[in-house]
Design a protein around this motif. Sequence first.
Motif, PDB file in Angstrom:
ATOM      1  N   ALA A 210       0.843  -1.275  -0.230  1.00 32.03           N
ATOM      2  CA  ALA A 210       0.056  -0.050   0.034  1.00 32.03           C
ATOM      3  C   ALA A 210       0.764   1.321  -0.159  1.00 32.03           C
ATOM      4  O   ALA A 210       0.787   2.066   0.867  1.00 32.03           O
ATOM      5  N   THR A 211       2.134   1.461  -1.049  1.00 32.81           N
ATOM      6  CA  THR A 211       2.693   2.404  -1.228  1.00 32.81           C
ATOM      7  C   THR A 211       2.905   2.859  -2.182  1.00 32.81           C
ATOM      8  O   THR A 211       3.772   2.806  -3.276  1.00 32.81           O
ATOM      9  N   HIS A 212       1.767   3.691  -3.029  1.00 37.77           N
ATOM     10  CA  HIS A 212       1.558   3.945  -4.332  1.00 37.77           C
ATOM     11  C   HIS A 212       2.507   5.415  -4.492  1.00 37.77           C
ATOM     12  O   HIS A 212       2.793   5.816  -3.440  1.00 37.77           O
ATOM     13  N   GLU A 213       2.413   5.847  -5.718  1.00 37.16           N
ATOM     14  CA  GLU A 213       3.324   6.902  -5.923  1.00 37.16           C
ATOM     15  C   GLU A 213       2.824   8.099  -5.125  1.00 37.16           C
ATOM     16  O   GLU A 213       3.647   8.921  -4.696  1.00 37.16           O
ATOM     17  N   THR A 214       1.620   8.265  -5.081  1.00 33.55           N
ATOM     18  CA  THR A 214       0.858   9.332  -4.305  1.00 33.55           C
ATOM     19  C   THR A 214       1.369   9.271  -2.877  1.00 33.55           C
ATOM     20  O   THR A 214       1.607  10.274  -2.220  1.00 33.55           O
ATOM     21  N   THR A 215       1.378   8.021  -2.358  1.00 34.61           N
ATOM     22  CA  THR A 215       1.750   8.012  -0.967  1.00 34.61           C
ATOM     23  C   THR A 215       3.118   8.231  -0.664  1.00 34.61           C
ATOM     24  O   THR A 215       3.465   8.747   0.371  1.00 34.61           O
ATOM     25  N   ARG A 216       3.899   8.013  -1.738  1.00 34.46           N
ATOM     26  CA  ARG A 216       5.281   8.006  -1.567  1.00 34.46           C
ATOM     27  C   ARG A 216       6.041   9.403  -1.810  1.00 34.46           C
ATOM     28  O   ARG A 216       6.954   9.762  -1.594  1.00 34.46           O
ATOM     29  N   GLY A 217       4.891  10.193  -2.070  1.00 39.26           N
ATOM     30  CA  GLY A 217       5.176  11.429  -2.483  1.00 39.26           C
ATOM     31  C   GLY A 217       5.907  11.869  -4.021  1.00 39.26           C
ATOM     32  O   GLY A 217       6.412  12.666  -4.160  1.00 39.26           O
ATOM     33  N   GLU A 218       5.699  10.855  -4.709  1.00 36.32           N
ATOM     34  CA  GLU A 218       6.229  10.961  -6.070  1.00 36.32           C
ATOM     35  C   GLU A 218       5.196  11.360  -7.126  1.00 36.32           C
ATOM     36  O   GLU A 218       3.883  11.663  -6.663  1.00 36.32           O
ATOM     37  N   ASP A 219       5.498  11.756  -8.356  1.00 42.15           N
ATOM     38  CA  ASP A 219       4.605  12.090  -9.296  1.00 42.15           C
ATOM     39  C   ASP A 219       3.576  11.161  -9.766  1.00 42.15           C
ATOM     40  O   ASP A 219       4.240   9.954 -10.055  1.00 42.15           O
ATOM     41  N   SER A 220       2.394  11.180  -9.828  1.00 44.20           N
ATOM     42  CA  SER A 220       1.425  10.055  -9.743  1.00 44.20           C
ATOM     43  C   SER A 220       0.947  10.063 -11.489  1.00 44.20           C
ATOM     44  O   SER A 220       1.130  10.936 -12.113  1.00 44.20           O
ATOM     45  N   LYS A 221       0.366   8.883 -11.500  1.00 48.07           N
ATOM     46  CA  LYS A 221      -0.097   8.810 -13.184  1.00 48.07           C
ATOM     47  C   LYS A 221      -1.611   9.334 -13.195  1.00 48.07           C
ATOM     48  O   LYS A 221      -2.272   9.084 -14.145  1.00 48.07           O
ATOM     49  N   SER A 222      -2.136   9.653 -11.982  1.00 50.94           N
ATOM     50  CA  SER A 222      -3.598  10.263 -12.144  1.00 50.94           C
ATOM     51  C   SER A 222      -3.616  11.202 -12.618  1.00 50.94           C
ATOM     52  O   SER A 222      -2.765  12.343 -12.524  1.00 50.94           O
ATOM     53  N   LYS A 223      -4.828  11.549 -13.315  1.00 54.65           N
ATOM     54  CA  LYS A 223      -5.020  12.931 -13.912  1.00 54.65           C
ATOM     55  C   LYS A 223      -5.652  14.033 -13.250  1.00 54.65           C
ATOM     56  O   LYS A 223      -5.722  15.115 -13.656  1.00 54.65           O
ATOM     57  N   THR A 224      -6.219  13.628 -12.125  1.00 50.71           N
ATOM     58  CA  THR A 224      -7.017  14.519 -11.037  1.00 50.71           C
ATOM     59  C   THR A 224      -6.520  14.444  -9.734  1.00 50.71           C
ATOM     60  O   THR A 224      -6.087  13.315  -9.455  1.00 50.71           O
ATOM     61  N   LEU A 225      -6.754  15.525  -9.108  1.00 49.26           N
ATOM     62  CA  LEU A 225      -6.271  15.540  -7.557  1.00 49.26           C
ATOM     63  C   LEU A 225      -7.290  14.628  -6.968  1.00 49.26           C
ATOM     64  O   LEU A 225      -6.850  13.928  -5.957  1.00 49.26           O
ATOM     65  N   GLY A 226      -8.414  14.375  -7.562  1.00 44.77           N
ATOM     66  CA  GLY A 226      -9.548  13.683  -6.582  1.00 44.77           C
ATOM     67  C   GLY A 226      -8.858  12.163  -6.735  1.00 44.77           C
ATOM     68  O   GLY A 226      -9.093  11.263  -5.599  1.00 44.77           O
ATOM     69  N   GLN A 227      -8.545  11.778  -7.828  1.00 44.46           N
ATOM     70  CA  GLN A 227      -8.016  10.268  -7.989  1.00 44.46           C
ATOM     71  C   GLN A 227      -6.766  10.226  -6.872  1.00 44.46           C
ATOM     72  O   GLN A 227      -6.532   8.873  -6.276  1.00 44.46           O
TER      73      GLN A 227
END
Length: 353
Positions: free
Chosen positions: A258-275
């Motif tokens: 459970a350590t995806h890009e957003t949780t790690r503070g990296e650039d995420s592949k999501s297109k929106t902040l909500g995602q």
Amino acid sequence: IRTLMLKRVGVIKLIFDENYGKDGDIVPILVDVEDIIVDKNATPGKNPRFIAHRQAKTVDEWVAMFPDSKKIIYDALGIKRGVQSQRAKREVVYETWFTWYDDSGKPQESVAWLLKDKVIGKERNPHWVYDDEQMSDTDSNIIPSPSKPFFAVNHLNLGKRWIDETTLVEQAETLQTLLERRGRQLAQNADDASGGLVLNAGMVDKSDAAKLTGDPQEKIMVDGDVRAAAARLAPAQLPSYVLEDKYDARQEIDNVFATHETTRGEDSKSKTLGQDVIQQNQDMTRHDDLVRSVENMATRLFKYVVQMMKVHYTEEHMFRMAGENGQFDFIMLGNDKIEDGIDIRVKAGSTLP
């Protein structure tokens, strides 16, 4: 937590070190679980029938701890003269905490130190106020019954054993093996990107061909059309699913921990902040289960800390706490200031941040 992830259980032991500070103090120790022997029928959160902690110290250190047992220690180790080389040797002793039953069938707690097949020390659980001791009216116990000062944190456990069934690292191990295998395939394919070299035997003899290393700087002379002397074979292209398989394995490892890009503070592949927020909340929900396991252990540990304060804080101890405006507050605490029946709790989720 790191020990829990790697060895299926994390263990903290509480001791009262008489040499720590002016009047001694309670010291938590992270125990290497490979030095622990525990009752095979022990279950999480319960008081095991016995726990033995393997410890290695020099003969001099064991004699200093148990001066009345010096002869027993020397006899067990076959020491006659007690020369420096013998006394400096490290020997293993098992500090064994165990439950036994008195004549009335009431469970009792004790600890013994075992060297080889000899008992070099033994006593009742030293962290308990007994009825036969001459204590003041304010001295009483915090926990309901004496227990062993070992506290295990469990996570992926069905409640049947003292150690976990598995760990997140073990679950990710096969995925990591696959990830590395696909990485090697891609690296090998990149190395072979130039393709194989085919030489015209009529224009390049075997001795010259054997000297070729593929270095761009090397040169070879041929008679005739140089384009007919050598040619390169097109390299074999890896199927697209090889790269996709690598990405899938990497994604699944992130899912396990459970350590995806957003949780790690990296650039995420999501297109929106909500995602991104949804993904982070999902990860926090997974982490919450681990945090609750730690908080469950911490509740039992902190109750035991206050129990040990009741027993060992015969002299006032000074604590420094963060106060207002960056100042420190100093608090004096002795066992007579700890009220009877006090309850210690850890607020659920308070460790998650």
